[in-house]
Write a protein that holds these residues in place. Structure first.
Motif, short mmCIF file in Angstrom:
data_model
loop_
_atom_site.label_atom_id
_atom_site.label_comp_id
_atom_site.label_asym_id
_atom_site.label_seq_id
_atom_site.Cartn_x
_atom_site.Cartn_y
_atom_site.Cartn_z
N MET A 1 2.93 -47.42 61.64
CA MET A 1 3.46 -47.87 60.35
C MET A 1 4.81 -47.18 60.07
N GLN A 2 5.74 -47.96 59.53
CA GLN A 2 7.04 -47.39 59.21
C GLN A 2 6.94 -46.68 57.86
N LYS A 3 7.35 -45.42 57.85
CA LYS A 3 7.15 -44.59 56.66
C LYS A 3 8.48 -44.26 56.01
N GLY A 4 8.64 -44.74 54.80
CA GLY A 4 9.91 -44.46 54.12
C GLY A 4 9.91 -44.95 52.70
N LEU A 5 11.13 -45.02 52.18
CA LEU A 5 11.34 -45.28 50.76
C LEU A 5 12.68 -45.98 50.61
N PHE A 6 12.76 -46.93 49.67
CA PHE A 6 14.03 -47.59 49.38
C PHE A 6 14.46 -47.15 47.98
N ILE A 7 15.69 -46.66 47.88
CA ILE A 7 16.21 -46.20 46.59
C ILE A 7 17.19 -47.24 46.05
N THR A 8 16.84 -47.79 44.87
CA THR A 8 17.76 -48.68 44.19
C THR A 8 18.05 -48.10 42.81
N ALA A 9 18.85 -48.83 42.02
CA ALA A 9 19.23 -48.32 40.70
C ALA A 9 19.52 -49.50 39.78
N THR A 10 19.71 -49.18 38.51
CA THR A 10 20.03 -50.22 37.54
C THR A 10 21.46 -50.73 37.73
N ALA A 107 15.17 -49.05 63.03
CA ALA A 107 15.37 -48.07 64.12
C ALA A 107 15.22 -46.66 63.56
N MET A 108 15.82 -46.41 62.41
CA MET A 108 15.71 -45.07 61.81
C MET A 108 14.27 -44.79 61.40
N LEU A 109 13.61 -45.81 60.83
CA LEU A 109 12.20 -45.64 60.42
C LEU A 109 11.33 -45.32 61.63
N ASN A 110 11.64 -45.94 62.77
CA ASN A 110 10.82 -45.74 63.97
C ASN A 110 10.99 -44.36 64.57
N GLN A 111 12.20 -43.78 64.42
CA GLN A 111 12.42 -42.50 65.09
C GLN A 111 12.33 -41.29 64.17
N SER A 112 12.08 -41.51 62.88
CA SER A 112 11.98 -40.38 61.96
C SER A 112 10.57 -40.32 61.39
N GLU A 113 10.19 -39.12 60.98
CA GLU A 113 8.86 -38.97 60.36
C GLU A 113 8.82 -39.75 59.04
N LEU A 114 9.85 -39.52 58.23
CA LEU A 114 10.00 -40.22 56.94
C LEU A 114 11.47 -40.57 56.76
N THR A 115 11.74 -41.76 56.21
CA THR A 115 13.13 -42.21 56.09
C THR A 115 13.46 -42.64 54.66
N VAL A 116 14.64 -42.24 54.20
CA VAL A 116 15.13 -42.67 52.89
C VAL A 116 16.25 -43.68 53.11
#
Ligand SMILES: Nc1ncnc2c1ncn2[C@@H]1O[C@H](COP(=O)(O)OP(=O)(O)OP(=O)(O)O)[C@@H](O)[C@H]1O
Ligand SMILES: C[C@H](N)[C@@H](CCCCCC(=O)O)NC(=O)O
Ligand SMILES: [Mg+2]
Length: 252
Positions: A1-10, A107-116
């Motif tokens: 599973m790809q582990k991460g977070l997407f940061i958006t804003a108003t 690609a970043m999600l696949n090679q990192s433990e957690l990605t922002v």
């Protein structure tokens, strides 16, 4: 599973880069192999070779402890004009291949433990033609945090953003209020916060302070990580990034 977070804003300029960097710095401080991505940037500073360079990517890489050699992985597309990417690209005769942006995130999600992953502008900012940031979010299916301001006007902006997310079937995992000053907060900021909670029903995952040195690019990344530990619900955010206990695509 790809582990991460997407940061958006108003909106643009609300603090996505600072909050993304703060979360990345906190994760790095905990010994986590953290990845960062700014899939598309505009308003890049043109370097001596005539290439636009994203200062957001520079900040995120510093926060995550990533070397300059990884810039292309972090930020595959950087445009010079400070316009929405769709227009910034058209202005210089470029086409944005949105598949390339998604591939870079994966690609970043696949090679990192957690990605922002940091978005660009807000959710309805055009990335290429009629493909918006929201479309990128729908493809990535990561939990989403909405960064908001504490000042006058934020109730309306936050409620509209949350409603737009609902309309696009994008589950928001929570809100972070940026540039919060606890000592100076008056009825304005406190009632904004109360109304944001009431009208969106979303959890507030932190109230992040204004930190000296950030605008000048002199911020200590260790201090940034410490501030994130102090002011953001980092344990909860990590759980969310791992797919635990939050309203996100996997459970919806
Ligand atoms: N908590 C903070 N303390 C001090 N300065 C801040 C803070 N948050 C944001 N800023 C400053 O406000 C400006 C806008 O913040 P930031 O670049 O993080 O916004 P953004 O949402 O990432 O914008 P963009 O849409 O361009 O990516 C920057 O100059 C940044 O350094
Ligand atoms: C130039 C800005 N700083 C930003 C692009 C913001 C686009 C906003 C579009 C809009 O909603 O009107 N670029 C970026 O985050 O790389
Ligand atoms: Mg930014």
């Amino acid at each position: 599973m790809q582990k991460g977070l997407f940061i958006t804003a108003t909106d643009t300029g609300v603090g996505k880069t600072v909050i993304s960097g703060a979360i990345a710095a906190a994760l790095k401080r905990r010994g986590i192999n953290v990845g960062v991505v700014k899939p598309v940037a505009s308003g890049g500073r043109v370097n001596t070779s005539g290439q636009p360079v994203s200062e957001d990517a520079t900040f995120l890489m510093a926060a995550a402890g990533m070397a300059e050699e990884r810039r292309q992985e972090v930020n595959p597309v950087c445009l010079a004009a400070a316009l929405t990417p769709a227009v910034a690209a058209a202005e210089c005769g470029m086409t944005i291949d949105v598949t390339k942006l998604i591939t870079a995130c994966r690609a970043m999600l696949n090679q990192s433990e957690l990605t922002v992953v940091e978005g660009v502008g807000g959710m309805a900012a055009p990335v290429w033609k009629d493909y918006l940031v929201a479309d990128m979010m729908l493809e990535l299916k990561l939990p989403v945090i909405l960064v908001v301001k504490p000042n006058l006007g934020t109730i309306n902006h936050t409620v509209l953003a949350a409603e737009y997310a609902r309309q696009r079937s994008i589950p928001l995992a929570g809100i972070i209020v940026n540039c919060w000053d606890e000592a100076a907060a008056t009825v304005l900021e406190r009632s904004n916060l109360a109304y944001i909670k009431l009208l969106t029903g979303l959890p507030v995952l932190g109230k992040f302070p204004s930190l000296a040195g950030i605008p000048a690019g002199q911020a200590s990344m260790v201090a940034l990580g410490q501030a994130a530990e102090q002011h953001l619900a980092i344990d909860h955010i990590i759980g969310m990034m791992k797919g635990e206990d939050c309203p996100c695509f996997r459970q919806s």
